[in-house]
Design a protein around this motif. Structure first.
Motif, PDB file in Angstrom:
ATOM      1  N   GLN A 241      -5.502   4.285 -11.741  1.00 37.34           N
ATOM      2  CA  GLN A 241      -6.245   3.776 -10.460  1.00 37.34           C
ATOM      3  C   GLN A 241      -7.656   4.646 -10.305  1.00 37.34           C
ATOM      4  O   GLN A 241      -8.459   3.571  -9.620  1.00 37.34           O
ATOM      5  N   GLN A 242      -7.518   5.762 -10.558  1.00 38.18           N
ATOM      6  CA  GLN A 242      -8.753   6.409 -10.632  1.00 38.18           C
ATOM      7  C   GLN A 242      -9.875   5.740 -11.418  1.00 38.18           C
ATOM      8  O   GLN A 242     -11.271   5.659 -11.215  1.00 38.18           O
TER       9      GLN A 242
ATOM     10  N   HIS B  31      -1.860   7.129 -11.456  1.00 41.84           N
ATOM     11  CA  HIS B  31      -2.825   7.877 -10.711  1.00 41.84           C
ATOM     12  C   HIS B  31      -4.086   7.818 -11.361  1.00 41.84           C
ATOM     13  O   HIS B  31      -5.300   7.392 -10.776  1.00 41.84           O
TER      14      HIS B  31
ATOM     15  N   LYS C 298       0.816  -1.242  -0.124  1.00 41.75           N
ATOM     16  CA  LYS C 298      -0.070  -0.074   0.077  1.00 41.75           C
ATOM     17  C   LYS C 298       0.894   1.352  -0.146  1.00 41.75           C
ATOM     18  O   LYS C 298       0.442   2.166  -0.731  1.00 41.75           O
ATOM     19  N   LEU C 299       2.044   1.189   0.884  1.00 44.92           N
ATOM     20  CA  LEU C 299       2.629   2.420   0.808  1.00 44.92           C
ATOM     21  C   LEU C 299       3.422   2.699  -0.373  1.00 44.92           C
ATOM     22  O   LEU C 299       3.423   3.855  -0.712  1.00 44.92           O
ATOM     23  N   SER C 300       4.039   1.587  -1.020  1.00 45.94           N
ATOM     24  CA  SER C 300       4.873   1.632  -2.298  1.00 45.94           C
ATOM     25  C   SER C 300       3.913   2.171  -3.218  1.00 45.94           C
ATOM     26  O   SER C 300       4.261   3.186  -4.035  1.00 45.94           O
ATOM     27  N   LEU C 301       2.805   1.710  -3.296  1.00 43.65           N
ATOM     28  CA  LEU C 301       1.719   2.229  -4.347  1.00 43.65           C
ATOM     29  C   LEU C 301       1.360   3.502  -4.142  1.00 43.65           C
ATOM     30  O   LEU C 301       1.187   4.357  -5.152  1.00 43.65           O
ATOM     31  N   ARG C 302       0.955   4.073  -2.961  1.00 44.39           N
ATOM     32  CA  ARG C 302       0.753   5.384  -2.493  1.00 44.39           C
ATOM     33  C   ARG C 302       1.857   6.133  -3.105  1.00 44.39           C
ATOM     34  O   ARG C 302       1.592   7.410  -3.678  1.00 44.39           O
ATOM     35  N   LEU C 303       3.045   5.918  -2.789  1.00 45.59           N
ATOM     36  CA  LEU C 303       4.024   6.950  -2.945  1.00 45.59           C
ATOM     37  C   LEU C 303       4.331   6.879  -4.515  1.00 45.59           C
ATOM     38  O   LEU C 303       4.541   7.907  -5.069  1.00 45.59           O
ATOM     39  N   HIS C 304       3.991   5.829  -5.193  1.00 40.35           N
ATOM     40  CA  HIS C 304       4.324   5.596  -6.757  1.00 40.35           C
ATOM     41  C   HIS C 304       3.172   6.630  -7.257  1.00 40.35           C
ATOM     42  O   HIS C 304       3.496   7.461  -8.257  1.00 40.35           O
ATOM     43  N   THR C 305       1.946   6.701  -6.805  1.00 37.80           N
ATOM     44  CA  THR C 305       0.906   7.320  -7.653  1.00 37.80           C
ATOM     45  C   THR C 305       0.902   8.865  -7.262  1.00 37.80           C
ATOM     46  O   THR C 305       0.289   9.748  -7.976  1.00 37.80           O
ATOM     47  N   LEU C 306       1.751   9.069  -6.156  1.00 39.21           N
ATOM     48  CA  LEU C 306       1.928  10.539  -5.810  1.00 39.21           C
ATOM     49  C   LEU C 306       2.723  11.053  -6.933  1.00 39.21           C
ATOM     50  O   LEU C 306       2.549  12.283  -7.170  1.00 39.21           O
TER      51      LEU C 306
END
Length: 58
Positions: free
Chosen positions: A41-42, A38, A24-32
């Motif tokens: 994902q939407q 991003h 989750k953290l890796s994915l969140r950082l990547h999509t930022l």
């Protein structure tokens, strides 16, 4: 840091299973930092609904 193909794979897997905290953290950082991922994902929930609707018609 995740590459785009890894991020999109995780996004797809998240539709079927719970991701680990690290994923989750890796994915969140990547999509930022990656606008394309991003956006994907939407759009993924919409694509899933459309696919299911299409499959029901067959």
């Amino acid at each position: 840091m995740l590459k785009c193909h890894q991020a999109t794979r995780l996004m797809s897997e998240a539709q079927e299973r719970s991701l680990t905290a690290g994923e989750k953290l890796s994915l969140r950082l990547h999509t930022l930092i990656c606008a394309a991922c991003h956006n994907f994902q939407q759009q993924l929930p919409v694509l899933r609904r459309l696919s299911r609707s299409y499959a029901r018609r067959k």
